[in-house]
Structure formats: C-alpha cells, structure tokens
Design an enzyme around this catalytic site. Structure first.
Site, PDB file in Angstrom:
ATOM      1  N   LEU A  97      29.578  27.272 -10.807  1.00  0.00           N
ATOM      2  CA  LEU A  97      28.456  26.543 -11.412  1.00  0.00           C
ATOM      3  C   LEU A  97      28.837  25.120 -11.828  1.00  0.00           C
ATOM      4  CD1 LEU A  97      26.769  29.410 -13.502  1.00  0.00           C
ATOM      5  CD2 LEU A  97      26.191  28.616 -11.213  1.00  0.00           C
ATOM      6  N   ASN A 149      23.130  15.382   8.767  1.00  0.00           N
ATOM      7  CA  ASN A 149      22.500  15.148   7.461  1.00  0.00           C
ATOM      8  C   ASN A 149      21.475  16.238   7.144  1.00  0.00           C
ATOM      9  OD1 ASN A 149      23.813  12.597   8.180  1.00  0.00           O
ATOM     10  ND2 ASN A 149      22.920  11.936   6.249  1.00  0.00           N
ATOM     11  N   TYR A 156      23.074  23.712  -3.200  1.00  0.00           N
ATOM     12  CA  TYR A 156      21.891  23.370  -2.394  1.00  0.00           C
ATOM     13  C   TYR A 156      21.850  24.180  -1.084  1.00  0.00           C
ATOM     14  CZ  TYR A 156      19.122  20.525   0.890  1.00  0.00           C
ATOM     15  OH  TYR A 156      18.245  20.094   1.859  1.00  0.00           O
ATOM     16  N   TYR A 208      36.820  12.950   1.641  1.00  0.00           N
ATOM     17  CA  TYR A 208      35.954  14.123   1.816  1.00  0.00           C
ATOM     18  C   TYR A 208      36.102  14.674   3.238  1.00  0.00           C
ATOM     19  CZ  TYR A 208      31.749  16.713   2.931  1.00  0.00           C
ATOM     20  OH  TYR A 208      30.883  17.669   3.394  1.00  0.00           O
TER      21      TYR A 208
HETATM   22  N1  UFG Z   1      21.245   5.438   1.593  1.00  0.00           N
HETATM   23  C1  UFG Z   1      20.554   4.327   1.139  1.00  0.00           C
HETATM   24  N2  UFG Z   1      20.154   4.311  -0.159  1.00  0.00           N
HETATM   25  C2  UFG Z   1      20.399   5.324  -1.018  1.00  0.00           C
HETATM   26  C3  UFG Z   1      21.092   6.463  -0.537  1.00  0.00           C
HETATM   27  C4  UFG Z   1      21.508   6.480   0.784  1.00  0.00           C
HETATM   28  O1  UFG Z   1      20.314   3.364   1.896  1.00  0.00           O
HETATM   29  O2  UFG Z   1      20.024   5.234  -2.197  1.00  0.00           O
HETATM   30  C5  UFG Z   1      21.664   5.451   3.013  1.00  0.00           C
HETATM   31  C6  UFG Z   1      23.155   5.555   3.188  1.00  0.00           C
HETATM   32  O3  UFG Z   1      23.769   4.292   3.088  1.00  0.00           O
HETATM   33  C7  UFG Z   1      23.220   6.150   4.597  1.00  0.00           C
HETATM   34  C8  UFG Z   1      21.980   7.063   4.646  1.00  0.00           C
HETATM   35  O4  UFG Z   1      21.124   6.618   3.608  1.00  0.00           O
HETATM   36  O5  UFG Z   1      23.070   5.140   5.531  1.00  0.00           O
HETATM   37  C9  UFG Z   1      22.288   8.521   4.413  1.00  0.00           C
HETATM   38  O6  UFG Z   1      23.067   8.623   3.228  1.00  0.00           O
HETATM   39  P1  UFG Z   1      23.311  10.006   2.467  1.00  0.00           P
HETATM   40  O7  UFG Z   1      24.135   9.703   1.261  1.00  0.00           O
HETATM   41  O8  UFG Z   1      22.025  10.721   2.299  1.00  0.00           O
HETATM   42  O9  UFG Z   1      24.147  10.846   3.536  1.00  0.00           O
HETATM   43  P2  UFG Z   1      25.524  10.490   4.268  1.00  0.00           P
HETATM   44  O10 UFG Z   1      25.167  10.192   5.705  1.00  0.00           O
HETATM   45  O11 UFG Z   1      26.325   9.471   3.570  1.00  0.00           O
HETATM   46  O12 UFG Z   1      26.331  11.828   4.091  1.00  0.00           O
HETATM   47  C10 UFG Z   1      25.847  13.065   4.539  1.00  0.00           C
HETATM   48  C11 UFG Z   1      26.415  14.163   3.660  1.00  0.00           C
HETATM   49  C12 UFG Z   1      27.908  14.187   3.777  1.00  0.00           C
HETATM   50  C13 UFG Z   1      28.295  14.286   5.222  1.00  0.00           C
HETATM   51  C14 UFG Z   1      27.635  13.214   6.035  1.00  0.00           C
HETATM   52  C15 UFG Z   1      27.928  13.406   7.476  1.00  0.00           C
HETATM   53  O13 UFG Z   1      26.059  13.943   2.316  1.00  0.00           O
HETATM   54  O14 UFG Z   1      28.397  15.292   3.059  1.00  0.00           O
HETATM   55  O15 UFG Z   1      26.230  13.265   5.855  1.00  0.00           O
HETATM   56  O16 UFG Z   1      27.035  12.673   8.264  1.00  0.00           O
HETATM   57  F1  UFG Z   1      29.625  14.147   5.343  1.00  0.00           F
END
Ligand code: UFG
Length: 331
Positions: free
Chosen positions: A33, A170, A11, A141
């Site tokens: 890949l 993010n 991505y 991670y």
């Molecule tokens: N979330 C939901 N529902 C979903 C998916 C996510 O409520 O279906 C929430 C999560 O709980 C979180 C927020 O949306 O509160 C963001 O979640 P993401 O999974 O999109 O992203 P993260 O913040 O967990 O993680 C991202 C990157 C990581 C990185 C991190 C650092 O994916 O690689 O940001 O902030 F480490």
C-alpha cells in the site's frame, strides 16, 4: 489454485484482479500500500498487506495459499522520479525481484508474468519497436525493469521458473463500469492530468516540448487500454500453463498519438475547453515510442478491444468525473 497478484492494489494490478475475478479465478493480492489503495482491492480477492522484499511475508503467503502463478506489478514506475532517486528503484524493483524469485524457487512456483516496459528499449533505432530490438534504457526505471527481465531469464535456466515479460507502452483508461481507475499521488501521466484540467482541478496542461522530431513537434506515444492489458496477462498465464517457453511481448496498439492529438481527443470526449500551454521539454522523453504488437496477437491470441483513443479516454473520464478525489471519493 490461486493466482498471486503482487501489487494488486495499484492502478494496473487492480484492473488485473478485477479481470481475473470476472473470469472466475481465485486471486490472492499482496501489496504494501505504498502507492496502491486499500479501496482498489477487489473484495473477492484475499489480501495480504506486506512487502515483497520481506521473505517471511512471501513465505507466509506461499505456505498458506495454493499459488499456481505470480503476476508481478509491485514496482515503482515514475520515470522522472527514477532519475533523481535511482537507488529507490533498484532497491524496490530489482531487489524485490530477487526475494520473489528465491521464494518462488523454494516453494516450487513455476510461472511468473511480469510487468516490463517500453522504457527498457531506451531511444529506439526504428519504429515500430520489435521485441528483438536492442534494449538500452536511458533511465534507472527502465534499467531496473531490464535487470528484472534478465534475472528471470537466469532463474528459468537454473530453477525452471518460466516467465512472460509484457513490455507495456502507455497504459490509460479505467474499468468501463467506473468502479476502479487511475489515482496516483502526485499524478505525472498525461491522460489523468489532461482530465484533471477538464475537471477544473488544474488550471492548464503543460505540454512538455513542441520541437521534437514528430509531425506536430510533440512526443508520440502508443496508448493501450488497461483492461486490454489485463486480458493479455490472462493469456500469458494460459501460455505458460500450456508448457510454452519463457518469452517477451510488447503490449501496445501499434498506433502513435501525439500529445497534442491526445489533448484534442480529450476535448472532444469531455466537451471541455482544457486550456494548454507549451512548456520546456521533460528530461528523458524519447521523440516517439510505438510498439510492434503483432507477436502478442499471433502467439498469445491477444485481441485488444479498444482501438480508438477516444474510447480509452472516455473510460478514464467516467472514473475521474465520478471520483474527482480518486479513491478518497469512493463509498
Ligand atoms: N506529458 C506532458 N505533460 C504532462 C504530462 C506528460 O506533456 O503534464 C507528456 C510527456 O512529456 C510525454 C507524454 O505526455 O511526452 C506521456 O507522458 P507520461 O508521463 O504519461 O508517460 P511516459 O511515456 O513518460 O511513460 C509511460 C509510463 C512509463 C513507461 C513509459 C514507456 O508511465 O512507466 O510509458 O513508454 F516506462
């Protein structure tokens, strides 16, 4: 001279390659890949299919190509998966970095720009998070990436390999021309999941917890556009080529948005109702993560173009609405 983009079919890597190519830079992509897509590889880049843990594979690239710097995205990045499969993360992420740095040392490649993460900070003591704040990751991670930062530090001391670690918050959005975008299987990230609900591919969004210590009770995150992120890498390469010391920079917008605010913004952008429900908390989610990103602006001269999450979501929506099956839909 070419830039080697490890993970250039993924991505963020594919957007980086697009940005480099549009700046007239020669690019070599290395990718196994495993999570990347062949169709995401820019046709102007030279592609080597293989694994960065394979020393012979790296030697072949460094022998054949005139590489001046490596931009390293080749890693696993799903926090919940790292909790259940920690060794997979230490093997691919941390282990991959050992082989890559050894190969760079032996082929006299002096610069590396590395995808680090806000996850290296763990649960922050105060907000916004500064680069000098303690790094105490709370998931494998984040630890795998912190170990990679530390390895680069010692490889600099011993072998003079200079690095820039870019700690992403993010990342969201897609190339504004709609040609490439985010396509993970399975998808775990908030923005693409919300947009899959808008498309009718999912019934509803589950918001993981509404009892956090934040204004509306849902987690607060700092969203940065993937093309702005790519620009920061180009500036980081220039910074190293100018003879500067190794360094680390946060990349975020310095503004926090809650999960509920992101949902509302996506409803406005798409015009779709996007049904949602409150679900239990997801393990490992800190209340809020917001970057202090003035260091990248001041030192690298980074000037992110996307300062409104609506615009970030709009570019993602362009990709998702024209490629409902991701890369399987591409011509
Ligand atoms: N979330 C939901 N529902 C979903 C998916 C996510 O409520 O279906 C929430 C999560 O709980 C979180 C927020 O949306 O509160 C963001 O979640 P993401 O999974 O999109 O992203 P993260 O913040 O967990 O993680 C991202 C990157 C990581 C990185 C991190 C650092 O994916 O690689 O940001 O902030 F480490």
């Amino acid at each position: 001279m070419a830039i080697l983009v490890a993970g250039g079919a993924g991505y963020i890597g594919s957007h980086m390659v697009k940005d480099l190519v549009e700046h007239g830079q020669e690019v070599v992509v290395a990718d196994n890949l495993s999570t990347g897509h062949r169709d995401a590889i820019n046709p102007k880049a030279k592609f080597y299919e293989g694994d960065i843990r394979d020393r012979k594979f790296l030697d072949k690239i460094f022998d054949n190509e005139d590489i001046e710097a490596v931009v390293h995205f080749a890693a696993f990045s799903i926090v919940p998966e790292s909790m259940s499969k920690p060794l997979k993360y230490f093997d691919n992420n941390t282990g991959g970095m050992i082989t890559l740095l050894e190969a760079m040392r032996d082929h006299n490649i002096k610069y590396i720009v590395f995808s680090s993460t806000a996850a290296t900070y763990g649960v922050p003591e105060h907000m916004p998070i500064k680069e000098t704040d303690p790094q105490n990751p709370i998931n494998p991670y984040g630890l795998s990436k912190l170990m990679m930062e530390k390895m680069m530090h010692w490889a600099d001391k011993a072998y003079g390999i200079k690095f820039v670690a870019l700690r992403y918050f993010n990342v969201a959005g897609a190339a504004p021309d709609g040609t490439i975008g985010e396509d993970h299987g399975p998808e775990t990230h908030l923005v693409p999941i919300i947009l899959q609900v808008a498309q009718g591919k999912r019934k509803e969004l589950s918001i993981f917890g509404d009892d956090y210590n934040t204004p509306d009770g849902t987690n607060v995150r700092d969203y940065v556009h993937v093309m702005d992120l790519a620009d920061a890498h180009i500036l980081a390469i220039k910074y190293l080529e100018a003879g500067n010391e190794s360094n680390a920079f946060n990349l975020g917008s310095s503004t926090g948005f809650s999960n509920k605010q992101m949902l509302e913004a996506a409803r406005e952008v798409t015009g779709e109702p996007i049904p949602a429900k409150i679900a239990p908390r997801r393990p490992g989610d800190p209340d809020s993560l917001v970057a202090a990103s003035d260091k990248a602006r001041n030192v690298l001269g980074w000037d992110p173009k996307y300062d409104d999450v609506h615009d970030i979501i709009a570019t993602a929506w362009k990709w998702h609405s024209t490629h409902p099956k991701g890369y399987d839909d591409r011509d």
